[in-house]
Design a protein around this motif. Structure first.
Motif, PDB file in Angstrom:
ATOM      1  N   GLY A 133     -31.647  59.859  -5.915  1.00 34.21           N
ATOM      2  CA  GLY A 133     -31.019  61.064  -6.196  1.00 34.21           C
ATOM      3  C   GLY A 133     -29.882  61.560  -5.070  1.00 34.21           C
ATOM      4  N   ASN A 134     -30.096  62.429  -4.401  1.00 34.04           N
ATOM      5  CA  ASN A 134     -28.952  63.162  -3.598  1.00 34.04           C
ATOM      6  C   ASN A 134     -29.423  62.549  -2.067  1.00 34.04           C
ATOM      7  OD1 ASN A 134     -31.149  64.920  -2.956  1.00 34.04           O
ATOM      8  ND2 ASN A 134     -29.936  66.494  -2.614  1.00 34.04           N
ATOM      9  N   LYS A 135     -30.322  61.985  -1.720  1.00 31.92           N
ATOM     10  CA  LYS A 135     -30.885  61.384  -0.631  1.00 31.92           C
ATOM     11  C   LYS A 135     -30.587  59.825  -0.332  1.00 31.92           C
ATOM     12  CE  LYS A 135     -34.216  64.933   0.232  1.00 31.92           C
ATOM     13  NZ  LYS A 135     -35.630  65.382   0.398  1.00 31.92           N
ATOM     14  N   GLY A 136     -30.098  59.614   0.881  1.00 28.78           N
ATOM     15  CA  GLY A 136     -29.832  58.166   0.966  1.00 28.78           C
ATOM     16  C   GLY A 136     -30.290  57.616   2.436  1.00 28.78           C
ATOM     17  N   THR A 137     -30.341  56.191   2.576  1.00 28.88           N
ATOM     18  CA  THR A 137     -30.730  55.713   3.740  1.00 28.88           C
ATOM     19  C   THR A 137     -29.741  54.620   4.216  1.00 28.88           C
ATOM     20  OG1 THR A 137     -32.914  56.028   3.507  1.00 28.88           O
ATOM     21  CG2 THR A 137     -32.608  54.447   5.001  1.00 28.88           C
ATOM     22  N   LEU A 138     -29.269  54.403   5.342  1.00 25.15           N
ATOM     23  CA  LEU A 138     -28.275  53.487   5.607  1.00 25.15           C
ATOM     24  C   LEU A 138     -28.667  52.723   6.848  1.00 25.15           C
ATOM     25  CD1 LEU A 138     -25.355  52.082   5.101  1.00 25.15           C
ATOM     26  CD2 LEU A 138     -24.653  53.803   6.586  1.00 25.15           C
ATOM     27  N   GLU A 139     -29.166  51.554   6.789  1.00 29.73           N
ATOM     28  CA  GLU A 139     -29.510  50.503   7.849  1.00 29.73           C
ATOM     29  C   GLU A 139     -28.401  49.815   8.389  1.00 29.73           C
ATOM     30  OE1 GLU A 139     -32.839  48.442   6.146  1.00 29.73           O
ATOM     31  OE2 GLU A 139     -33.842  50.041   5.525  1.00 29.73           O
ATOM     32  N   GLU A 140     -28.354  50.138   9.709  1.00 33.30           N
ATOM     33  CA  GLU A 140     -27.255  49.368  10.424  1.00 33.30           C
ATOM     34  C   GLU A 140     -27.808  48.526  11.537  1.00 33.30           C
ATOM     35  OE1 GLU A 140     -23.598  52.821  10.201  1.00 33.30           O
ATOM     36  OE2 GLU A 140     -25.090  52.895  11.779  1.00 33.30           O
ATOM     37  N   ASP A 141     -27.401  47.086  11.399  1.00 29.73           N
ATOM     38  CA  ASP A 141     -27.756  46.319  12.374  1.00 29.73           C
ATOM     39  C   ASP A 141     -26.560  45.598  12.925  1.00 29.73           C
ATOM     40  OD1 ASP A 141     -31.033  46.020  12.019  1.00 29.73           O
ATOM     41  OD2 ASP A 141     -30.332  45.321   9.941  1.00 29.73           O
ATOM     42  N   PHE A 142     -26.228  46.085  14.515  1.00 27.35           N
ATOM     43  CA  PHE A 142     -25.228  45.743  15.212  1.00 27.35           C
ATOM     44  C   PHE A 142     -25.642  44.375  16.088  1.00 27.35           C
ATOM     45  CE2 PHE A 142     -25.134  50.329  14.442  1.00 27.35           C
ATOM     46  CZ  PHE A 142     -23.622  50.704  14.547  1.00 27.35           C
ATOM     47  N   ILE A 143     -24.436  43.591  16.175  1.00 26.30           N
ATOM     48  CA  ILE A 143     -24.538  42.521  16.972  1.00 26.30           C
ATOM     49  C   ILE A 143     -23.138  42.426  17.820  1.00 26.30           C
ATOM     50  CG2 ILE A 143     -24.306  40.061  17.601  1.00 26.30           C
ATOM     51  CD1 ILE A 143     -26.117  39.620  15.097  1.00 26.30           C
ATOM     52  N   TYR A 144     -23.235  42.711  19.133  1.00 28.78           N
ATOM     53  CA  TYR A 144     -21.951  43.116  20.063  1.00 28.78           C
ATOM     54  C   TYR A 144     -21.558  41.635  20.569  1.00 28.78           C
ATOM     55  CZ  TYR A 144     -22.809  48.078  19.712  1.00 28.78           C
ATOM     56  OH  TYR A 144     -23.005  49.210  19.477  1.00 28.78           O
ATOM     57  N   ASP A 145     -20.186  41.669  21.001  1.00 27.88           N
ATOM     58  CA  ASP A 145     -19.722  40.281  21.640  1.00 27.88           C
ATOM     59  C   ASP A 145     -20.456  39.885  22.697  1.00 27.88           C
ATOM     60  OD1 ASP A 145     -18.910  42.446  23.088  1.00 27.88           O
ATOM     61  OD2 ASP A 145     -16.906  41.777  22.962  1.00 27.88           O
ATOM     62  N   ASP A 146     -21.086  40.842  23.241  1.00 32.27           N
ATOM     63  CA  ASP A 146     -21.889  40.355  24.603  1.00 32.27           C
ATOM     64  C   ASP A 146     -23.359  39.988  24.431  1.00 32.27           C
ATOM     65  OD1 ASP A 146     -23.208  42.510  24.141  1.00 32.27           O
ATOM     66  OD2 ASP A 146     -22.793  43.569  26.039  1.00 32.27           O
ATOM     67  N   GLY A 147     -23.797  39.892  22.925  1.00 30.43           N
ATOM     68  CA  GLY A 147     -24.998  39.289  22.448  1.00 30.43           C
ATOM     69  C   GLY A 147     -25.990  40.458  22.289  1.00 30.43           C
ATOM     70  N   GLU A 148     -25.535  41.662  22.691  1.00 29.53           N
ATOM     71  CA  GLU A 148     -26.795  42.972  22.674  1.00 29.53           C
ATOM     72  C   GLU A 148     -26.748  43.129  21.052  1.00 29.53           C
ATOM     73  OE1 GLU A 148     -27.042  47.562  23.490  1.00 29.53           O
ATOM     74  OE2 GLU A 148     -25.440  46.463  24.350  1.00 29.53           O
ATOM     75  N   GLN A 149     -27.941  43.644  20.556  1.00 31.07           N
ATOM     76  CA  GLN A 149     -28.325  43.789  19.273  1.00 31.07           C
ATOM     77  C   GLN A 149     -28.714  45.340  19.357  1.00 31.07           C
ATOM     78  OE1 GLN A 149     -30.620  41.079  16.940  1.00 31.07           O
ATOM     79  NE2 GLN A 149     -29.428  39.250  18.129  1.00 31.07           N
ATOM     80  N   GLN A 150     -28.491  46.050  18.197  1.00 35.56           N
ATOM     81  CA  GLN A 150     -28.948  47.336  18.207  1.00 35.56           C
ATOM     82  C   GLN A 150     -29.101  47.865  16.595  1.00 35.56           C
ATOM     83  OE1 GLN A 150     -25.651  50.151  18.836  1.00 35.56           O
ATOM     84  NE2 GLN A 150     -27.234  51.651  19.960  1.00 35.56           N
ATOM     85  N   ARG A 151     -30.151  48.555  16.204  1.00 31.79           N
ATOM     86  CA  ARG A 151     -30.200  48.990  14.958  1.00 31.79           C
ATOM     87  C   ARG A 151     -30.288  50.875  14.898  1.00 31.79           C
ATOM     88  NH1 ARG A 151     -32.482  47.317  10.312  1.00 31.79           N
ATOM     89  NH2 ARG A 151     -33.936  48.691   9.076  1.00 31.79           N
ATOM     90  N   ARG A 152     -29.733  51.140  13.897  1.00 33.02           N
ATOM     91  CA  ARG A 152     -29.738  52.634  13.620  1.00 33.02           C
ATOM     92  C   ARG A 152     -29.839  52.660  12.031  1.00 33.02           C
ATOM     93  NH1 ARG A 152     -24.818  53.709  15.505  1.00 33.02           N
ATOM     94  NH2 ARG A 152     -25.813  54.425  17.531  1.00 33.02           N
ATOM     95  N   VAL A 153     -30.978  53.696  11.938  1.00 32.23           N
ATOM     96  CA  VAL A 153     -31.049  54.049  10.558  1.00 32.23           C
ATOM     97  C   VAL A 153     -30.703  55.559  10.320  1.00 32.23           C
ATOM     98  CG1 VAL A 153     -32.782  54.081   8.544  1.00 32.23           C
ATOM     99  CG2 VAL A 153     -33.166  52.388  10.326  1.00 32.23           C
ATOM    100  N   TRP A 154     -29.465  55.553   9.425  1.00 31.33           N
ATOM    101  CA  TRP A 154     -29.287  57.055   9.027  1.00 31.33           C
ATOM    102  C   TRP A 154     -30.151  57.526   7.889  1.00 31.33           C
ATOM    103  CZ3 TRP A 154     -25.843  60.296  11.333  1.00 31.33           C
ATOM    104  CH2 TRP A 154     -24.999  59.783  12.162  1.00 31.33           C
ATOM    105  N   TYR A 155     -30.236  58.661   7.876  1.00 35.25           N
ATOM    106  CA  TYR A 155     -30.909  59.481   6.724  1.00 35.25           C
ATOM    107  C   TYR A 155     -30.015  60.635   6.322  1.00 35.25           C
ATOM    108  CZ  TYR A 155     -34.791  57.084   8.303  1.00 35.25           C
ATOM    109  OH  TYR A 155     -35.934  55.941   8.673  1.00 35.25           O
ATOM    110  N   ILE A 156     -29.299  60.336   5.182  1.00 33.24           N
ATOM    111  CA  ILE A 156     -28.023  61.002   4.452  1.00 33.24           C
ATOM    112  C   ILE A 156     -28.457  61.874   3.275  1.00 33.24           C
ATOM    113  CG2 ILE A 156     -25.881  61.086   3.803  1.00 33.24           C
ATOM    114  CD1 ILE A 156     -25.529  58.216   5.127  1.00 33.24           C
ATOM    115  N   LYS A 157     -28.045  63.256   3.426  1.00 36.01           N
ATOM    116  CA  LYS A 157     -28.266  64.096   2.281  1.00 36.01           C
ATOM    117  C   LYS A 157     -26.881  64.539   1.593  1.00 36.01           C
ATOM    118  CE  LYS A 157     -30.535  68.223   0.656  1.00 36.01           C
ATOM    119  NZ  LYS A 157     -31.426  69.547   0.893  1.00 36.01           N
ATOM    120  N   LYS A 158     -26.877  64.529   0.325  1.00 38.57           N
ATOM    121  CA  LYS A 158     -25.681  64.933  -0.202  1.00 38.57           C
ATOM    122  C   LYS A 158     -25.963  66.274  -0.906  1.00 38.57           C
ATOM    123  CE  LYS A 158     -22.521  63.550  -4.071  1.00 38.57           C
ATOM    124  NZ  LYS A 158     -22.079  62.385  -5.219  1.00 38.57           N
TER     125      LYS A 158
END
Length: 193
Positions: free
Chosen positions: A70-95
């Motif tokens: 419906g009007n609610k979304g989830t956006l999972e983001e998995d980052f890999i940086y050039d120095d090898g660091e990894q990071q995860r962010r999960v957005w909860y979005i409402k339209k």
């Protein structure tokens, strides 16, 4: 002297505000940017972080997965940086009505609010960013531009106490789109060791 400095600060602030873009500038443009259509499914992004002088500090890739109910979304983001660091962010979005969106994530201190007009999205939020062993609350003025149904260009200005501290630039592609090359690997530049 104090009045002179205050007047100078006010003039500089007004000048900076008059130079900024307004989302209404894009009201009559096409294609229309709807986050629930573009950020639905598998995506990949390539980006960089620059300091306030423009020097590139970091490069990264992001593997993204968006899902909407419906009007609610989830956006999972998995980052890999050039120095090898990894990071995860999960957005909860409402339209909401009339192209308005809001969003939050674990490291988002002030939730994102903004709207789309035509092919553009502008939203603002405050992110907790680790810097040299400390965590800084950095304000983001985030602009996304839908180039076509498979590609978005994203630029975000970062400020602290009203002063620009850097910028993030991202090229985002849908994996199922025709794209510009092989999108089978989300990390062509920075493989985990």
């Amino acid at each position: 002297m104090r009045i002179l400095l205050l007047s100078l600060s006010l003039c500089v602030s007004l000048l900076l505000m008059s130079c900024s873009s307004d989302i209404q500038d894009y009201a009559d443009t096409q294609p229309a940017f709807e986050l629930d259509r573009f950020f639905d499914g598998e995506l990949v992004a390539y980006g960089m972080v620059q300091d306030r002088s423009g020097r590139v500090l970091r490069r990264f890739t992001v593997d993204m997965t968006g899902r909407w109910d419906g009007n609610k979304g989830t956006l999972e983001e998995d980052f890999i940086y050039d120095d090898g660091e990894q990071q995860r962010r999960v957005w909860y979005i409402k339209k909401s009505a009339d192209g308005h969106y809001s969003g939050t994530a674990d490291d988002v201190v002030v939730p994102a609010t903004g709207q789309t007009r035509g092919f553009a999205l502008n939203w603002r939020y405050t992110l907790a960013v680790p810097v040299d062993g400390k965590v800084w609350n950095i304000d983001f003025n985030d602009w996304m531009y839908l180039l076509d149904e498979n590609r978005v260009l994203n630029r975000a200005e970062m400020t602290k106490w009203g002063f620009k501290v850097g910028e993030v630039t991202l090229w985002i592609e849908r994996k199922d789109g025709e794209g510009g090359g092989d999108l089978s690997s989300p990390y062509p530049l920075y493989q985990s060791q």
